[in-house]
Design a protein around this motif. Structure first.
Motif, short mmCIF file in Angstrom:
data_model
loop_
_atom_site.label_atom_id
_atom_site.label_comp_id
_atom_site.label_asym_id
_atom_site.label_seq_id
_atom_site.Cartn_x
_atom_site.Cartn_y
_atom_site.Cartn_z
N GLU A 46 -1.21 -11.23 3.98
CA GLU A 46 -2.20 -11.67 4.98
C GLU A 46 -1.65 -11.47 6.39
N LYS B 17 -15.08 -9.23 -2.64
CA LYS B 17 -14.59 -7.92 -3.09
C LYS B 17 -15.68 -7.12 -3.77
N SER C 242 -15.46 -14.89 -5.69
CA SER C 242 -16.04 -14.99 -4.34
C SER C 242 -16.97 -13.82 -4.06
N ASP D 274 -7.66 -15.82 -11.64
CA ASP D 274 -8.24 -15.39 -10.37
C ASP D 274 -9.04 -14.12 -10.67
C1 LIG Z 1 -6.32 -11.76 -5.98
C2 LIG Z 1 -6.98 -12.33 -4.77
N1 LIG Z 1 -7.42 -13.59 -4.80
C3 LIG Z 1 -8.04 -14.15 -3.75
C4 LIG Z 1 -8.23 -13.45 -2.59
C5 LIG Z 1 -8.94 -14.12 -1.44
O1 LIG Z 1 -10.24 -13.65 -1.32
P1 LIG Z 1 -11.41 -14.42 -0.56
O2 LIG Z 1 -10.87 -15.68 -0.02
O3 LIG Z 1 -11.90 -13.49 0.48
O4 LIG Z 1 -12.44 -14.68 -1.59
C6 LIG Z 1 -7.78 -12.14 -2.49
C7 LIG Z 1 -7.93 -11.37 -1.24
O5 LIG Z 1 -7.37 -10.32 -1.04
C8 LIG Z 1 -7.16 -11.55 -3.62
O6 LIG Z 1 -6.72 -10.29 -3.61
#
Ligand SMILES: Cc1ncc(COP(=O)(O)O)c(C=O)c1O
Length: 415
Positions: free
Chosen positions: A10, A246, A243, A212
């Motif tokens: 990040e 992506k 979410s 995840d």
């Molecule tokens: C594996 C994974 N989890 C969670 C996230 C967070 O995504 P967001 O908060 O945009 O839903 C990311 C973002 O790159 C990710 O790669």
């Protein structure tokens, strides 16, 4: 004070993504605007559903809204999971809306993990998934996907890591964390492997599994009918996070979710969430509800699966031609992605020397305005993944083409 490692990926994104001319490090399928979203709805019935949603939003008073997320949004989220699984349709109350999957993951880890707990986390993956439990005092063991196995999951290895609970139910592994599809590798756990993981968790005392699934359902190498299941459709102690970012190209709507079969998990997360969120923005909730409505979500996914496949061909052609493109100076290798939006590529010099990924990325950005992500810096524990690069190839096709053209010149030494 809680001590937590800097979140390398990040921080790198934050430092460079707004200055790069060609961002081919991003993990979202080419993001869309509200206008793009509205155009998807000039629907068969001729009815403008987008305008309808917008009109409702314009009239709504902007209080906090539904604390756990609107029932309409949560209902649409439940439809992303199987209603024909043995467990039946996921109830709306088993979904909690959060500001992105990042907040969903954090909340879960904060809720489920404490000092001294034994946690197993798949690796490489998004650093949050192992750094947060570590910061909470857990003993985290990494379940490594190894290059020599093509970065596939070794179930025997997982079995060795799992600690069964004592007779009084204490002392065992507290949580298993997977990321499916995987960032950065761009592969997925097939159905058979998932069932084996669930079986190991079950026989060791119903260990919860946090999956995840933020890149789900981007299984672009498969037909829809052969997609592997979500963890919550095969395990009642499974927990999924997801979410809009992506697969649905709407990261700017900062909304994600936790979905679980155990209602207690949702309640516990909601209780912790009262301290840092209250509710998500009603604007985001309304637009996300619209984007996940049945006709629209299928159009977004159709667009994005096609985008992944088109762009992967371009990337694959580039990777195989690196020796030729670089006049023999470099080799590049990778496990060709089958899911998600990222590829993890290793560059070596012609005599097998590892490339300094940090320096390479900085120079590529400085000289050509192209953004890659250095694997050793952003995904490595110690010396791991030096010489690797994460490429986010599901950006706009023109951006990818122009970016790779610049990389070609860079590799030839044409600045
Ligand atoms: C594996 C994974 N989890 C969670 C996230 C967070 O995504 P967001 O908060 O945009 O839903 C990311 C973002 O790159 C990710 O790669």
């Amino acid at each position: 004070m809680v001590k937590i490692e800097p979140f390398a990926v990040e921080q790198w994104m934050d430092r460079y993504e707004t200055v790069a001319t060609y961002n081919i490090a991003e993990t979202c399928c080419d993001s869309i605007s509200l206008t793009d979203l509205s155009l998807l709805s000039s629907s068969d019935s001729g009815e403008d559903k987008f305008q309808e949603s917008l009109n409702k939003l314009l009239k709504r008073t902007l209080g906090y809204g539904h604390i756990r997320g609107s029932p309409e949004f949560r209902e649409n989220v439940t439809k992303l999971y199987s209603s024909s699984s043995l467990m039946g349709k996921l109830p709306v109350d088993n979904v909690l809306i959060t500001p992105g999957a990042i907040a969903a993951n954090f909340l879960l880890l904060y809720t489920l993990v404490g000092p001294g707990d034994h946690v197993i986390c798949m690796y490489p993956t998004y650093q949050q998934l192992y750094a947060v439990p570590e910061s909470l005092g857990a003993e985290v063991e990494l379940w490594k996907l190894k290059e020599e196995n093509g970065f596939t999951a070794d179930l025997d290895e997982l079995e060795k890591l799992i600690r069964p609970a004592n007779e009084d139910g204490t002392g065992g592994t507290k949580l298993i964390i997977i990321n499916n599809p995987n960032n950065p590798i761009g592969n997925f756990l097939p159905s058979e492997a998932l069932h084996k993981i669930v079986n190991l968790a079950k026989i060791s005392g119903n260990i919860p599994i946090l999956s995840d699934e933020v890149y789900r359902p981007l299984f672009h190498s498969l037909d829809t009918s052969t997609h592997p299941p979500s963890i919550i459709d095969i395990y009642d102690h499974g927990i999924a996070t997801g979410s809009m970012s992506k697969a649905f190209s709407l990261a700017g709507l900062r909304v994600g979710w936790v979905a679980a079969r155990q209602h207690g998990v949702i309640d516990a997360c909601a209780s912790a969430r009262d301290y840092n969120t209250i509710s998500v923005s009603q604007l985001d909730d309304t637009m996300a509800t619209y984007a996940l409505s049945p006709n629209i979500v299928s159009k977004i996914l159709e667009r994005n699966v096609a985008l992944c496949n088109t762009n992967l061909k371009i990337l694959d052609d580039f990777i195989t031609r690196v020796p030729e493109i670089s006049d023999g100076k470099f080799n590049a290798s990778y496990i060709k992605p089958t899911a998600g939006t990222t590829a993890f590529v290793k560059f070596e010099s012609k005599d097998g020397e590892i490339v300094d990924d940090k320096r390479f990325c900085e120079e590529l950005l400085e000289r050509k305005g192209i953004m890659f992500l250095p694997g050793g810096v952003c995904f490595g524990h110690g010396e791991e993944f030096v010489g690797y690069f994460r490429i986010g190839y599901c950006c706009g096709t023109q951006v990818l083409k122009a970016g790779l053209k610049g990389v070609r010149e860079f590799l030839k030494g044409e600045f």
